[in-house]
Design a protein around this motif. Structure first.
Motif: not given
Length: 249
Positions: A145-160, A173-177
């Motif tokens: 079965t053929y399917l299309n999908r779009a993804r978007y990820q926003f990531r932040v890296n923070i020094p400690l 490291g924090v992200y949401d996708e």
């Protein structure tokens, strides 16, 4: 500036996720998984590179198979802050959870992506846009079965340990996708899944780092009734190699 530019995308995906979570006629399945991953971005020339990846995903954190996925891509640096890529992934999924597939099944996938980087103070920002063309042979099916999908990820890296991430230092490291289905053969869900992640990372040197973190993985199954809320341990190793020809000094 870049984070403001992409604020409409974040709002759009947040609305899509809220809409997907609002209905009441759904059954939620909670699972505990472990994803163990290797990533490498290897330089072939100053512009061209090779991405290699292997993910072993386990149900019940470590004891049972969930998925295995090798993935690779050719990458091209448009600038210090922008990179495009195109590649292939093979995904093999095994039955797991309270509503498992009747058997394991394969997926062939090609993808294209744009990745943008920015720095705002101590925050390292990354936006990743990905399009996927997927061929899945569901359990018991004779054809793909053929399917299309779009993804978007926003990531932040923070020094400690200072204003920037340096060798032998920890970072956060924090992200949401968000994943959205479109095109032919979409059944009951345009919304496919959302991944929210937080991890403690350690940079060994500029080409190697390790992350250990938690992923909340919310998945909509194709029947529109079963939804998974998966609590996932993630362990990821990044190790990059440089294959560019060295000039004699």
């Amino acid at each position: 500036m870049m984070n403001k530019r992409f604020l409409p995308f974040l709002l759009l995906f947040a609305l899509a996720f809220s809409s997907a979570s609002a209905q009441n006629n759904r059954i939620h399945d909670t699972n505990y998984n472990g994803w163990y991953m290797y990533f490498g971005n290897h330089k072939l020339t100053d512009k061209l590179g090779l991405h290699t990846e292997l993910q072993v995903r386990q149900y019940k954190v470590i004891t049972e198979q969930q998925q295995i996925m090798p993935r690779f891509a050719l990458t091209y640096n448009l600038s210090d802050r922008a990179m495009v890529a195109a590649g292939y992934a093979y995904v093999h999924t095994y039955p797991y959870g309270d509503n498992p597939a009747s058997d394991d099944f394969p997926e062939q996938r090609i993808f294209q992506q744009l990745q943008l980087k920015d720095q705002q103070g101590i925050f390292g920002l990354q936006h990743r846009f990905r399009l996927e063309q997927r061929w899945l042979k569901f359990a018991g099916a004779q054809d793909y079965t053929y399917l299309n999908r779009a993804r978007y990820q926003f990531r932040v890296n923070i020094p400690l340990q200072g204003p920037s991430i340096e060798d032998r230092e920890f970072y956060l490291g924090v992200y949401d996708e968000v994943f959205l289905n479109f095109g032919p053969n979409v059944t009951n869900n345009i919304f496919d899944q959302n991944r929210a992640y937080v991890a403690l990372g350690f940079r060994f040197h500029k080409d190697a780092n390790l992350e250990v973190g938690y992923l909340h993985h919310h998945v909509a199954q194709r029947n529109g009734i079963w939804f998974e809320d998966n609590h996932t341990l993630q362990v990821g190793l990044n190790y990059n190699l440089d294959f560019r020809k060295k000039t004699a000094e």
